[in-house]
Write an enzyme that holds these catalytic residues in place. Sequence first.
Site, PDB file in Angstrom:
ATOM      1  N   PRO A  16       1.117  -1.015  -0.109  1.00  0.00           N
ATOM      2  CG  PRO A  16      -0.145  -1.198   2.098  1.00  0.00           C
ATOM      3  CD  PRO A  16       0.763  -2.085   1.307  1.00  0.00           C
ATOM      4  NE  ARG A  63      -4.398   6.713  -4.906  1.00  0.00           N
ATOM      5  CZ  ARG A  63      -4.016   6.926  -5.883  1.00  0.00           C
ATOM      6  NH1 ARG A  63      -4.321   8.699  -5.750  1.00  0.00           N
ATOM      7  NH2 ARG A  63      -3.300   6.357  -6.851  1.00  0.00           N
ATOM      8  CB  CYS A 110       3.321  30.791 -18.137  1.00  0.00           C
ATOM      9  SG  CYS A 110       2.897  32.612 -17.026  1.00  0.00           S
TER      10      CYS A 110
HETATM   11  N1  LLP Z   1       2.784  -1.336  -6.268  1.00  0.00           N
HETATM   12  C1  LLP Z   1       3.025  -0.984  -7.209  1.00  0.00           C
HETATM   13  C2  LLP Z   1       4.226  -2.227  -7.926  1.00  0.00           C
HETATM   14  C3  LLP Z   1       3.035   0.212  -8.090  1.00  0.00           C
HETATM   15  O1  LLP Z   1       3.456  -0.421  -8.952  1.00  0.00           O
HETATM   16  C4  LLP Z   1       2.154   1.048  -7.280  1.00  0.00           C
HETATM   17  C5  LLP Z   1       1.235   2.021  -7.830  1.00  0.00           C
HETATM   18  C6  LLP Z   1       1.732   0.595  -6.164  1.00  0.00           C
HETATM   19  C7  LLP Z   1       2.290  -0.784  -5.277  1.00  0.00           C
HETATM   20  C8  LLP Z   1       1.417   1.315  -4.669  1.00  0.00           C
HETATM   21  O2  LLP Z   1       0.225   1.609  -5.016  1.00  0.00           O
HETATM   22  P1  LLP Z   1      -0.800   1.966  -4.390  1.00  0.00           P
HETATM   23  O3  LLP Z   1      -1.474   1.448  -3.032  1.00  0.00           O
HETATM   24  O4  LLP Z   1      -0.461   3.805  -3.662  1.00  0.00           O
HETATM   25  O5  LLP Z   1      -2.481   2.653  -5.383  1.00  0.00           O
HETATM   26  N2  LLP Z   1       0.631   8.788 -10.399  1.00  0.00           N
HETATM   27  C9  LLP Z   1      -0.343   7.988 -10.193  1.00  0.00           C
HETATM   28  C10 LLP Z   1      -0.519   7.130  -8.825  1.00  0.00           C
HETATM   29  C11 LLP Z   1       0.077   5.875  -9.726  1.00  0.00           C
HETATM   30  C12 LLP Z   1       0.236   4.179  -8.957  1.00  0.00           C
HETATM   31  C13 LLP Z   1       1.323   3.859  -9.275  1.00  0.00           C
HETATM   32  N3  LLP Z   1       1.978   1.917  -8.740  1.00  0.00           N
HETATM   33  C14 LLP Z   1      -1.720   8.913  -9.086  1.00  0.00           C
HETATM   34  O6  LLP Z   1      -1.130  10.054  -8.266  1.00  0.00           O
HETATM   35  O7  LLP Z   1      -2.904   8.825  -8.511  1.00  0.00           O
END
Ligand code: LLP
Length: 441
Positions: free
Chosen positions: A295, A297, A365
């Site tokens: 996890p 986010r 900008c």
């Molecule tokens: N593990 C892997 C292999 C991943 O690619 C990711 C996220 C995570 C774990 C963590 O996922 P989370 O629990 O954070 O959802 N920039 C985008 C999010 C891209 C996430 C990419 N991979 C945004 O701002 O929403």
Amino acid sequence: MNTRETLKINSAGHLSIGGADTTELAARFGTPLYVMDEQYIRDMCAAYSKAIRTDYGGNGLVLYASKAFSCMAIYRIAEQEGIGVDVVSGGELYTALKAGFPAEKICLHGNNKLATELSLAVESGVGLIAVDSYTELDKLDALCAEKGKRQEILLRINPGVEAHTHRFIQTAKTDSKFGFSVADGTAEKITAYALKKEHLDLKGYHCHIGSQIFEKQSFALAAEKMLGFMAEMRDKLGFTASVLNLGGGYGIWYAEGDAQQSVSDYTAYLRTVIGAVKASAARFAMPEPYLLIEPGRSIVGEAGITLYTVGAIKDIPGVKKYVAVDGGMFDNPRYALYQAKYTAILANRAKEPATERVSVAGKCCESGDIVCADVDLPAAKEGDILAVLSTGAYNYSMASNYNRNAVPPVVLVKNGKADYIVKPQSYEDIVRNDVIPESLR
Ligand code: LLP
């Protein structure tokens, strides 16, 4: 704990986070400013760990996906909470190591890891590398041979579960830059290939089905499919995987329409996943694998807010009112990239009812430089402090120096006390690597 518990309105009518008055934080540290609540982050780490302990006999580890928010202090918190981390670049790996994070609790990801990144990983002794290409397998094996080391690895698999926010679909879609597909047989082929590598020790598999997902069943389905694939590899290749990394992706609250989660909702998600892993292991007569989850986010997202100072206000009659702040897409590119929704509050007038719908614009900008569109606020005035909520994940980590704006500093608050965990960038920092070559002198 959830956002509603972290954030309060104090007796002065100001928004507070982790017991600290946001207007005082803005006065002391300046704006724009990222603020992270330490207790929130620790509570989330502890909740995920507890679920693995109580529901899975401790046979696994939480890896914080540090792409969501990376700086030395966050690795220190992860270490103190006894969890591991996932890193996706040499920069993240270096930051973790520099903070003294134990290498054996690090898993390195990436679909195109550079030779320098693999080298740093092997030399520092990272626990696992999730390999995602034939090129990488060959490169890593050769590197380990040269260094006289043996590296434990996972293979990144695409199980054919595509998850979107609020829904999931099963698909045999093979068009992804990540992973090897179960459906088209390439996952089996790379397994056979990896097993032949003398200096690599294949421990199991990794998958990650998406991000900002609320649907628990999509994670359960991925777990089922992965266990099914593992059983197939045992039957066909005589290889019994002992590690299963199910990635991250659990969704958080940003704005109206998103589910308000609490710690117990997150542990419920993990329980569903663990239930699916156990049931599928039993169904396929597989040993229960050592379980990793990643996890990002959900650990830091709602722990963070961004404070801005309101500047120019432009009312376009019959069209829209723009409230411009001293930040923008350089500290939060998520509206520009994904039309992401956010909630904004006037932190110094937090008790006042909203009277108008406005768009909060940045100072870059560029017309698309919006921080959050269509938010309801009291009539904002120049000098008001505006807080945008749920900015702890993928904001600082995706910030840039666009228009040569400084990336804002980050402060960590706990029990009303605040300290920098990332110091402010100065103009001098911005020009630090600039060079005027002889030919231009
Ligand atoms: N593990 C892997 C292999 C991943 O690619 C990711 C996220 C995570 C774990 C963590 O996922 P989370 O629990 O954070 O959802 N920039 C985008 C999010 C891209 C996430 C990419 N991979 C945004 O701002 O929403």
